[in-house]
Scaffold this motif. Structure first.
Motif, PDB file in Angstrom:
ATOM      1  N   ASP A 158       0.673  -1.180  -0.049  1.00 28.85           N
ATOM      2  CA  ASP A 158      -0.044  -0.234  -0.725  1.00 28.85           C
ATOM      3  C   ASP A 158       0.702   1.188  -0.312  1.00 28.85           C
ATOM      4  O   ASP A 158       0.589   2.160  -0.748  1.00 28.85           O
ATOM      5  N   VAL A 159       1.965   1.291   0.644  1.00 27.61           N
ATOM      6  CA  VAL A 159       3.047   2.037   0.781  1.00 27.61           C
ATOM      7  C   VAL A 159       4.595   2.344   0.866  1.00 27.61           C
ATOM      8  O   VAL A 159       5.096   1.435   1.430  1.00 27.61           O
ATOM      9  N   ALA A 160       4.953   2.465  -0.221  1.00 31.49           N
ATOM     10  CA  ALA A 160       6.842   1.785   0.380  1.00 31.49           C
ATOM     11  C   ALA A 160       6.923   2.522   1.349  1.00 31.49           C
ATOM     12  O   ALA A 160       6.799   4.046   1.291  1.00 31.49           O
ATOM     13  N   VAL A 161       7.515   2.955   1.706  1.00 31.49           N
ATOM     14  CA  VAL A 161       8.964   3.277   2.954  1.00 31.49           C
ATOM     15  C   VAL A 161      10.721   3.114   2.537  1.00 31.49           C
ATOM     16  O   VAL A 161      11.132   2.032   2.427  1.00 31.49           O
ATOM     17  N   ALA A 162      10.694   4.129   3.101  1.00 30.27           N
ATOM     18  CA  ALA A 162      12.142   4.479   2.743  1.00 30.27           C
ATOM     19  C   ALA A 162      13.000   5.743   3.471  1.00 30.27           C
ATOM     20  O   ALA A 162      12.095   6.459   4.092  1.00 30.27           O
ATOM     21  N   ALA A 163      14.158   5.275   3.230  1.00 35.16           N
ATOM     22  CA  ALA A 163      14.842   6.784   4.405  1.00 35.16           C
ATOM     23  C   ALA A 163      16.717   6.956   4.185  1.00 35.16           C
ATOM     24  O   ALA A 163      17.041   6.249   3.874  1.00 35.16           O
ATOM     25  N   TYR A 164      16.883   7.998   5.465  1.00 30.92           N
ATOM     26  CA  TYR A 164      18.292   8.216   5.236  1.00 30.92           C
ATOM     27  C   TYR A 164      18.567   7.611   7.087  1.00 30.92           C
ATOM     28  O   TYR A 164      18.743   7.842   7.440  1.00 30.92           O
ATOM     29  N   ASN A 165      20.384   7.283   6.226  1.00 31.44           N
ATOM     30  CA  ASN A 165      20.779   6.837   7.746  1.00 31.44           C
ATOM     31  C   ASN A 165      21.122   5.038   7.175  1.00 31.44           C
ATOM     32  O   ASN A 165      22.687   4.609   7.968  1.00 31.44           O
ATOM     33  N   ASP A 166      20.035   4.328   7.503  1.00 31.14           N
ATOM     34  CA  ASP A 166      20.948   3.340   7.405  1.00 31.14           C
ATOM     35  C   ASP A 166      21.211   2.402   8.753  1.00 31.14           C
ATOM     36  O   ASP A 166      22.470   2.164   8.891  1.00 31.14           O
ATOM     37  N   LEU A 167      20.595   2.668   9.839  1.00 25.04           N
ATOM     38  CA  LEU A 167      21.360   1.780  11.070  1.00 25.04           C
ATOM     39  C   LEU A 167      20.945   1.093  10.973  1.00 25.04           C
ATOM     40  O   LEU A 167      20.092  -0.384  10.741  1.00 25.04           O
ATOM     41  N   PRO A 168      21.962   0.308  12.116  1.00 24.85           N
ATOM     42  CA  PRO A 168      21.900  -1.924  12.370  1.00 24.85           C
ATOM     43  C   PRO A 168      20.657  -1.690  12.592  1.00 24.85           C
ATOM     44  O   PRO A 168      20.162  -2.628  11.679  1.00 24.85           O
ATOM     45  N   MET A 169      19.313  -1.485  13.021  1.00 25.98           N
ATOM     46  CA  MET A 169      18.625  -2.093  13.563  1.00 25.98           C
ATOM     47  C   MET A 169      17.631  -2.117  11.729  1.00 25.98           C
ATOM     48  O   MET A 169      16.268  -2.686  12.201  1.00 25.98           O
ATOM     49  N   SER A 170      17.703  -1.325  10.879  1.00 23.92           N
ATOM     50  CA  SER A 170      17.191  -1.110   9.650  1.00 23.92           C
ATOM     51  C   SER A 170      16.896  -2.117   8.388  1.00 23.92           C
ATOM     52  O   SER A 170      15.340  -2.305   8.057  1.00 23.92           O
ATOM     53  N   SER A 171      17.916  -3.805   8.783  1.00 20.50           N
ATOM     54  CA  SER A 171      17.738  -4.385   7.974  1.00 20.50           C
ATOM     55  C   SER A 171      16.733  -5.679   9.182  1.00 20.50           C
ATOM     56  O   SER A 171      16.948  -6.685   7.893  1.00 20.50           O
ATOM     57  N   LEU A 172      16.309  -4.922  10.095  1.00 26.43           N
ATOM     58  CA  LEU A 172      15.779  -6.447  11.266  1.00 26.43           C
ATOM     59  C   LEU A 172      13.758  -5.959  11.160  1.00 26.43           C
ATOM     60  O   LEU A 172      13.640  -6.175  11.670  1.00 26.43           O
ATOM     61  N   THR A 173      13.966  -5.018  10.492  1.00 31.29           N
ATOM     62  CA  THR A 173      12.605  -3.941  10.319  1.00 31.29           C
ATOM     63  C   THR A 173      11.535  -5.236  10.069  1.00 31.29           C
ATOM     64  O   THR A 173      12.314  -6.020   8.884  1.00 31.29           O
ATOM     65  N   SER A 174      10.365  -4.603   9.567  1.00 33.37           N
ATOM     66  CA  SER A 174       9.444  -5.680   8.680  1.00 33.37           C
ATOM     67  C   SER A 174       8.832  -4.887   8.000  1.00 33.37           C
ATOM     68  O   SER A 174       7.289  -4.640   9.090  1.00 33.37           O
ATOM     69  N   PRO A 175       8.549  -4.762   6.668  1.00 36.23           N
ATOM     70  CA  PRO A 175      10.211  -5.421   6.747  1.00 36.23           C
ATOM     71  C   PRO A 175      11.140  -4.536   6.296  1.00 36.23           C
ATOM     72  O   PRO A 175      11.317  -3.862   6.855  1.00 36.23           O
ATOM     73  N   PRO A 176      12.469  -4.969   6.160  1.00 34.71           N
ATOM     74  CA  PRO A 176      14.424  -4.658   6.096  1.00 34.71           C
ATOM     75  C   PRO A 176      13.728  -2.909   5.364  1.00 34.71           C
ATOM     76  O   PRO A 176      13.084  -3.244   4.172  1.00 34.71           O
ATOM     77  N   LEU A 177      13.913  -2.645   5.781  1.00 32.42           N
ATOM     78  CA  LEU A 177      14.241  -0.701   5.078  1.00 32.42           C
ATOM     79  C   LEU A 177      15.259   0.191   4.132  1.00 32.42           C
ATOM     80  O   LEU A 177      16.195  -0.667   5.017  1.00 32.42           O
ATOM     81  N   THR A 178      14.281   0.020   2.729  1.00 35.73           N
ATOM     82  CA  THR A 178      15.589   0.945   2.058  1.00 35.73           C
ATOM     83  C   THR A 178      16.188   2.021   2.924  1.00 35.73           C
ATOM     84  O   THR A 178      15.145   2.634   2.440  1.00 35.73           O
ATOM     85  N   SER A 179      17.270   1.825   2.317  1.00 36.40           N
ATOM     86  CA  SER A 179      17.432   3.369   3.809  1.00 36.40           C
ATOM     87  C   SER A 179      18.916   3.472   2.903  1.00 36.40           C
ATOM     88  O   SER A 179      19.532   3.029   2.335  1.00 36.40           O
ATOM     89  N   VAL A 180      19.530   5.196   3.137  1.00 34.40           N
ATOM     90  CA  VAL A 180      20.645   5.614   2.500  1.00 34.40           C
ATOM     91  C   VAL A 180      21.968   5.390   3.786  1.00 34.40           C
ATOM     92  O   VAL A 180      21.680   6.110   4.376  1.00 34.40           O
ATOM     93  N   ALA A 181      22.923   4.855   3.398  1.00 34.93           N
ATOM     94  CA  ALA A 181      23.854   4.230   4.298  1.00 34.93           C
ATOM     95  C   ALA A 181      24.989   5.321   4.521  1.00 34.93           C
ATOM     96  O   ALA A 181      25.427   5.993   3.361  1.00 34.93           O
ATOM     97  N   PHE A 182      24.713   6.135   5.763  1.00 32.09           N
ATOM     98  CA  PHE A 182      25.686   7.404   5.717  1.00 32.09           C
ATOM     99  C   PHE A 182      26.845   6.507   7.343  1.00 32.09           C
ATOM    100  O   PHE A 182      26.860   5.801   7.961  1.00 32.09           O
ATOM    101  N   PRO A 183      27.882   6.525   6.668  1.00 32.65           N
ATOM    102  CA  PRO A 183      28.922   6.297   7.103  1.00 32.65           C
ATOM    103  C   PRO A 183      29.462   6.636   8.445  1.00 32.65           C
ATOM    104  O   PRO A 183      30.082   7.338   8.930  1.00 32.65           O
ATOM    105  N   ALA A 184      28.907   6.685   9.398  1.00 36.94           N
ATOM    106  CA  ALA A 184      28.737   7.569  10.761  1.00 36.94           C
ATOM    107  C   ALA A 184      30.470   6.602  11.429  1.00 36.94           C
ATOM    108  O   ALA A 184      31.241   8.007  12.048  1.00 36.94           O
ATOM    109  N   ARG A 185      30.692   5.675  11.443  1.00 31.58           N
ATOM    110  CA  ARG A 185      31.397   5.193  11.970  1.00 31.58           C
ATOM    111  C   ARG A 185      33.144   6.228  11.772  1.00 31.58           C
ATOM    112  O   ARG A 185      34.145   6.543  12.392  1.00 31.58           O
ATOM    113  N   GLU A 186      32.885   6.157  10.132  1.00 34.10           N
ATOM    114  CA  GLU A 186      33.837   6.383   9.479  1.00 34.10           C
ATOM    115  C   GLU A 186      34.342   7.980   9.917  1.00 34.10           C
ATOM    116  O   GLU A 186      35.531   8.529   9.510  1.00 34.10           O
TER     117      GLU A 186
END
Length: 344
Positions: A279-307
């Motif tokens: 019904d609606v696609a969802v996307a975001a910025y940051n790609d935090l560690p939990m984003s691969s574990l949401t339901s469904p897994p979240l499309t996101s832009v990875a920011f290299p925070a530690r780097e």
């Protein structure tokens, strides 16, 4: 103290008790008694007032380390962050501490309220005995009147450095990449969830997305949902009402300024019995560690925070110990497509 920051931002001379004593025509010991509220019975009222006038006219601030000289604390590096609830800043601090560990103490300064930090927060950080200062994602206008006495580095504030050396994230490219991905999936009308806080990084994320969608024949609706704080609960509470309007406008995808906002959208969509991405696609910025574990897994832009933290530490250490401001640089971002953005 007399060195210059790139593009003409000077270091401010640190006003000392000796400067105040000279201005007031008293001894340094007298200044110490007055500013530490120990003048009663030791300093005349006339002299006390003269010292206080000198303190005010010179802008003298009592150095926190001067209160405990016996401790012989080494210089420290302070980092000012907007808040600590977002895991991005934890990763940033992890990278930074890895570089400076054993060389300088790391002082973390955050605003006393739940809002963004202001100039007063930075001045509070500068009361410490600092070898260097890092300002993470400062809000608009915070740097305008700032003249720090030590090497200073600005992070994640594209286009608003005001002469300070800086390390940024390529958030404009991130927005365009996200727009390309959404249009390839067939989305033509997209809504946005952002923040009321005026930050350059947030502005660039939206601008990159809007221009990218336009290039691919799609539209970013102007009626954004703006939240007071970038926390999951804010988006979760605001999404149901916003979705009523967006659905009527034909929106099939929602982009959030940060992953934590997207988590709120996913939770709210589940309660509304909306399928993501059916019904609606969802996307975001940051790609935090939990984003691969949401339901469904979240499309996101990875920011290299530690780097970002590692490079900030290396750049500031060089600035402090070698001299000369580091060159500005921009770290690349990377789109991570996942199941939350399938075709409408």
């Amino acid at each position: 103290m007399g060195r210059q920051v790139s593009r003409g931002v000077p270091f401010m001379h640190r006003v000392t008790a000796k400067d105040v004593a000279t201005r007031a025509g008293v001894s340094v010991a007298t200044v110490s008694l007055v500013v530490n509220d120990k003048a009663d019975g030791r300093v005349t009222e006339q002299t006390r007032r003269r010292v206080l006038r000198a303190v005010e006219s010179l802008g003298y601030r009592l150095n926190a380390s001067a209160r405990s000289l016996a401790m012989q604390q080494p210089g420290a590096i302070a980092i000012v962050c907007p808040e600590l609830t977002n895991p991005f800043y934890a990763l940033l601090l992890d990278g930074l501490s890895e570089v400076i560990a054993g060389r300088y103490a790391l002082n973390l300064v955050v605003p006393g309220s739940m809002g963004d930090y202001d100039t007063a927060t930075i001045l509070r950080a500068m009361e410490m005995d600092l070898a260097g200062l890092i300002l993470a994602a400062p809000g608009n206008g915070v740097l305008t009147e700032l003249n720090p006495y030590c090497p200073t580095l600005v992070l994640d504030s594209p286009g608003t450095h005001r002469g300070f050396p800086a390390i940024d994230l390529d958030v404009t490219h991130a927005g365009r990449e996200l727009a390309r991905h959404l249009t390839e999936q067939g989305h033509r009308r997209v809504a946005y969830i952002g923040s009321v806080v005026d930050k350059a990084s947030f502005r660039r994320r939206r601008e990159g997305l809007a221009s990218g969608l336009l290039e691919h024949g799609a539209t970013l609706l102007p009626n954004d949902l703006l939240v007071d704080r970038v926390v999951m609960e804010a988006a979760e509470a605001g999404f149901p009402q916003a979705w009523q309007e967006w659905e009527r406008a034909g929106v099939t995808a929602v982009v959030c300024a940060d992953d934590v906002l997207a988590y709120g959208v996913l939770a709210s969509a589940a309660r509304l019995n909306l399928g993501v991405p059916a019904d609606v696609a969802v996307a975001a910025y940051n790609d935090l560690p939990m984003s691969s574990l949401t339901s469904p897994p979240l499309t996101s832009v990875a920011f290299p925070a530690r780097e970002l933290g590692i490079q900030a530490g290396e750049a500031l250490l060089s600035y402090i110990e070698v001299g000369g401001p580091p060159r500005n640089r921009t770290l690349p971002t990377r789109l991570v497509p996942r199941a939350s953005t399938a075709r409408p």
